[in-house]
Scaffold this active site. Structure first.
Site, PDB file in Angstrom:
ATOM      1  N   ASP A   1       0.871  -1.181   0.000  1.00 57.86           N
ATOM      2  CA  ASP A   1       0.000   0.000   0.000  1.00 57.86           C
ATOM      3  C   ASP A   1       0.907   1.231   0.000  1.00 57.86           C
ATOM      4  O   ASP A   1       1.357   1.702   1.039  1.00 57.86           O
ATOM      5  CB  ASP A   1      -0.896  -0.013   1.242  1.00 57.86           C
ATOM      6  CG  ASP A   1      -1.916   1.115   1.237  1.00 57.86           C
ATOM      7  OD1 ASP A   1      -1.712   2.105   0.513  1.00 57.86           O
ATOM      8  OD2 ASP A   1      -2.907   1.009   1.976  1.00 57.86           O
TER       9      ASP A   1
ATOM     10  N   ARG B   1      -0.061   4.429   2.071  1.00 59.07           N
ATOM     11  CA  ARG B   1       0.225   4.258   3.496  1.00 59.07           C
ATOM     12  C   ARG B   1       1.717   4.322   3.792  1.00 59.07           C
ATOM     13  O   ARG B   1       2.190   5.133   4.586  1.00 59.07           O
ATOM     14  CB  ARG B   1      -0.341   2.915   3.955  1.00 59.07           C
ATOM     15  CG  ARG B   1       0.229   2.382   5.272  1.00 59.07           C
ATOM     16  CD  ARG B   1       0.015   0.881   5.342  1.00 59.07           C
ATOM     17  NE  ARG B   1       0.506   0.284   6.572  1.00 59.07           N
ATOM     18  CZ  ARG B   1       1.696  -0.269   6.720  1.00 59.07           C
ATOM     19  NH1 ARG B   1       2.564  -0.253   5.712  1.00 59.07           N
ATOM     20  NH2 ARG B   1       2.050  -0.828   7.864  1.00 59.07           N
TER      21      ARG B   1
ATOM     22  N   GLY C   1       3.339  -2.003  17.808  1.00 58.50           N
ATOM     23  CA  GLY C   1       2.818  -2.873  16.760  1.00 58.50           C
ATOM     24  C   GLY C   1       3.692  -2.800  15.526  1.00 58.50           C
ATOM     25  O   GLY C   1       3.224  -2.464  14.444  1.00 58.50           O
TER      26      GLY C   1
ATOM     27  N   SER D   1       2.731 -10.436  17.901  1.00 53.95           N
ATOM     28  CA  SER D   1       2.536 -11.499  16.921  1.00 53.95           C
ATOM     29  C   SER D   1       3.865 -12.137  16.529  1.00 53.95           C
ATOM     30  O   SER D   1       4.944 -11.573  16.739  1.00 53.95           O
ATOM     31  CB  SER D   1       1.827 -10.961  15.671  1.00 53.95           C
ATOM     32  OG  SER D   1       2.700 -10.140  14.916  1.00 53.95           O
TER      33      SER D   1
ATOM     34  N   GLU E   1       0.929  -3.434  26.819  1.00 57.33           N
ATOM     35  CA  GLU E   1       0.321  -3.367  28.142  1.00 57.33           C
ATOM     36  C   GLU E   1       0.931  -4.374  29.123  1.00 57.33           C
ATOM     37  O   GLU E   1       0.762  -4.235  30.333  1.00 57.33           O
ATOM     38  CB  GLU E   1      -1.191  -3.629  28.047  1.00 57.33           C
ATOM     39  CG  GLU E   1      -1.965  -2.597  27.253  1.00 57.33           C
ATOM     40  CD  GLU E   1      -2.061  -2.926  25.781  1.00 57.33           C
ATOM     41  OE1 GLU E   1      -2.836  -2.270  25.064  1.00 57.33           O
ATOM     42  OE2 GLU E   1      -1.361  -3.869  25.329  1.00 57.33           O
TER      43      GLU E   1
ATOM     44  N   GLU F   1       1.340   2.384  13.194  1.00 56.61           N
ATOM     45  CA  GLU F   1       0.317   2.306  12.147  1.00 56.61           C
ATOM     46  C   GLU F   1      -0.823   1.500  12.746  1.00 56.61           C
ATOM     47  O   GLU F   1      -0.922   0.297  12.579  1.00 56.61           O
ATOM     48  CB  GLU F   1       0.903   1.645  10.897  1.00 56.61           C
ATOM     49  CG  GLU F   1       0.056   1.869   9.650  1.00 56.61           C
ATOM     50  CD  GLU F   1      -1.106   0.908   9.558  1.00 56.61           C
ATOM     51  OE1 GLU F   1      -2.140   1.157  10.239  1.00 56.61           O
ATOM     52  OE2 GLU F   1      -1.005  -0.065   8.819  1.00 56.61           O
TER      53      GLU F   1
ATOM     54  N   GLU G   1     -10.439  -2.746  15.570  1.00 58.23           N
ATOM     55  CA  GLU G   1      -9.328  -3.466  16.211  1.00 58.23           C
ATOM     56  C   GLU G   1      -8.860  -2.791  17.503  1.00 58.23           C
ATOM     57  O   GLU G   1      -8.126  -3.383  18.283  1.00 58.23           O
ATOM     58  CB  GLU G   1      -8.128  -3.664  15.273  1.00 58.23           C
ATOM     59  CG  GLU G   1      -8.421  -4.587  14.102  1.00 58.23           C
ATOM     60  CD  GLU G   1      -7.228  -4.784  13.197  1.00 58.23           C
ATOM     61  OE1 GLU G   1      -6.227  -4.052  13.355  1.00 58.23           O
ATOM     62  OE2 GLU G   1      -7.280  -5.677  12.340  1.00 58.23           O
TER      63      GLU G   1
ATOM     64  N   HIS H   1      -5.384  -0.038   1.291  1.00 58.31           N
ATOM     65  CA  HIS H   1      -5.861  -1.335   1.765  1.00 58.31           C
ATOM     66  C   HIS H   1      -6.996  -1.189   2.763  1.00 58.31           C
ATOM     67  O   HIS H   1      -7.695  -2.166   3.051  1.00 58.31           O
ATOM     68  CB  HIS H   1      -4.705  -2.145   2.372  1.00 58.31           C
ATOM     69  CG  HIS H   1      -4.324  -1.734   3.753  1.00 58.31           C
ATOM     70  ND1 HIS H   1      -3.550  -0.630   4.016  1.00 58.31           N
ATOM     71  CD2 HIS H   1      -4.619  -2.286   4.959  1.00 58.31           C
ATOM     72  CE1 HIS H   1      -3.380  -0.526   5.317  1.00 58.31           C
ATOM     73  NE2 HIS H   1      -4.009  -1.503   5.918  1.00 58.31           N
TER      74      HIS H   1
END
Length: 512
Positions: free
Chosen positions: A225, A228, A252, A276, A303, A318, A327, A460
């Site tokens: 993208d 972005r 993230g 992840s 957290e 992002e 989300e 996207h």
């Protein structure tokens, strides 16, 4: 792993062609099996034990012989190192793995160890206490001269060693699970303040969300993208004075692309956090681009971890989802902001808008709503009650817009409170075409030099579409008034419930 053998079964799970064994056959098989096991044990006992040197390819007959070889040939006395650093079993494993990971060729020069790290490689098996005892204590006679007290003491020592070894193994397994590489920082846990619904999710409750970002296709889509990715890149590269010598937190981080932009823009240190599994690829990417001296990667939810610094100067992320807030990743950014952002620091992107427009697309309404009236000759109209409340994410054709967009919410990421991410707003859409209004569409406009609206290059994120079961007739110049309410789904705080109130009708949609 793999299987050494294969058993063919039929649909009932019974092995095919099983022989009919008599009692005599059973006895013969048992005898053969016992004989085979005895032969195997004899073979194992007859095979000599060899130990590979830590620093070269030499094979030696025992651990003591290997220790003597390391001291004589490589000037490394492992026993002295164990004593110097007061290593327990766990520390000994860390030292051996570090040596294994850093010495890949024959080394005949003196080596100096100043630090120890955990690497999930093969272990040089031996008890460090036995190694130290073996180098200083005299050999006890093999007769029964040992006293009862001495035997009890040895038994006690053995029990303590077993307990220590079990604890060391548990710690090692835990670290291997968390680290998988020396580049991942082993973060401490810490929580504080009003964490919000997302932060209060247990790891197993949030597993599906983070697992979705472990798939590579979603990262490929985001990286491709250009609107972005190039907007983030251009912002950082064109504003080096903002990032020069700053400590940056990337919430993230995914593949680490924003972290690497920040490092190239002049950041002194970048801390990249992601829960992840993609973070393991990010580690390789960072190393491949020689940025490991600037970028530290931490696996975990922001957290749930504790950063290695007290404060950061900049937070980049992002975090935007469909409908901007889907989300609820902004919740995590605000948590990081309140806990770590220094006075005078900034969050980027800093300003975001959510806009609303009316759409008149009779074909879309036919394809998704009227379709259920006649499905291959069957009436499935009852499906509309289930279909309509599901918001759609797709690219809206510019020619189907029938109103001017209006901003329904502005979010300042440096000032907004967590509670303000649930809101209600009145809106007024000025209709530009005389037609039937069949859908409403939202677009998010993060002001980091790009828009996700239908009038510009597609991203996207596309647009979020809310279909109306019954189209509304509107006239050019007319004003369509209503109220929109956005709130988190209590059952799943990462999903959203969006309600439209047009006076004569009230419609609620879900984004999940």
């Amino acid at each position: 792993g793999y299987s050494k053998g294969l058993t063919l079964t039929d649909g009932d799970g019974v092995a095919d062609e099983m022989p009919d064994l008599s009692d005599g056959d059973d006895e013969d098989i048992d005898n053969d099996e016992e004989q085979w096991m005895e032969e195997e044990e004899d073979e194992e006992d007859s095979q000599p034990v060899t130990v590979t040197c830590l620093f070269c390819d030499r094979l030696l007959s025992s651990v003591p012989a290997t220790l003597q070889h390391c001291t004589a040939e490589h000037q490394v006395n492992l026993v002295d190192l164990i004593r110097k650093h007061n290593l327990d079993d766990y520390g000994y494993i860390k030292m051996i793995n570090y040596i294994r990971s850093t010495v890949s060729t024959v080394c005949n020069e003196p080596i100096c160890f100043t630090s120890l790290f955990v690497f999930p490689l093969s272990v040089f098996l031996a008890d460090p206490e036995e190694l130290c005892e073996g180098s200083s204590l005299s050999t006890c006679p093999s007769s029964g001269a040992q006293s009862h007290d001495a035997l009890q003491q040895r038994a006690h020592v053995a029990e303590e060693r077993a307990r220590s070894s079990e604890e060391a193994l548990a710690r090692a397994m835990d670290d291997l699970h968390k680290l998988k590489s020396g580049l991942v920082l082993n973060a401490e846990t810490g929580r504080s303040g009003n964490t919000g619904a997302v932060a209060e999710l247990r790891e197993d409750e949030d597993e599906a969300y983070f697992s979705s970002y472990g798939h590579y296709s979603i990262h490929e889509e985001m990286l491709k993208d250009k609107v972005r990715t190039e907007s983030y890149r251009d912002f950082m590269y064109r504003n080096p004075e903002v990032f020069r010598d700053k400590v940056v937190l990337d919430v993230g981080c995914g593949t680490g692309i924003l972290s690497m932009f920040a490092a190239r823009a002049g950041a002194k240190k970048v801390i990249a956090v992601d829960q992840s599994e993609i973070i393991y690829q990010a580690m390789d990417i960072v190393r491949s681009n020689q940025l490991e001296d600037k970028i530290t990667l931490i696996k975990g939810r922001i957290e749930d971890i504790k950063l290695p610094v007290e404060q950061v100067d900049i937070i980049i992320s992002e975090w935007m989802g469909y409908f901007l807030l889907f989300e609820s990743m902004l919740d995590s950014v605000l948590y990081a902001r309140d806990l770590y952002l220094a006075d005078g620091g900034s969050v980027y992107p800093d300003l975001c808008n959510i806009s609303l427009a009316a759409v008149g697309d009779t074909q879309k309404h036919q394809d998704h709503i009227a379709f259920w009236d006649d499905v291959y000759g069957f009436n499935m109209a009852c499906m509309k009650k289930a279909v309509v409340p599901e918001a759609m994410v797709e690219a809206v054709k510019t020619e189907t817009l029938i109103s001017e967009p209006t901003v329904i919410q502005t979010i300042d990421c440096n000032r907004v409170c967590l509670s303000e991410l649930e809101f209600a707003s009145d809106f007024c859409l000025k209709i530009t075409n005389t037609t039937d209004c069949t859908v409403s569409t939202h677009r998010c406009c993060p002001l980091v030099m790009f828009s996700t609206g239908p009038q510009v290059t597609k991203t996207h994120w596309k647009q979020t579409v809310f279909l109306l079961e019954r189209p509304m007739s509107v006239q050019a110049g007319e004003e369509l008034q209503g109220k929109i309410t956005v709130r988190k789904n209590k059952k799943d705080p990462r999903s959203l419930l969006v309600t439209f109130d047009f006076g004569d009708r009230k419609l609620t949609y879900s984004l999940q």
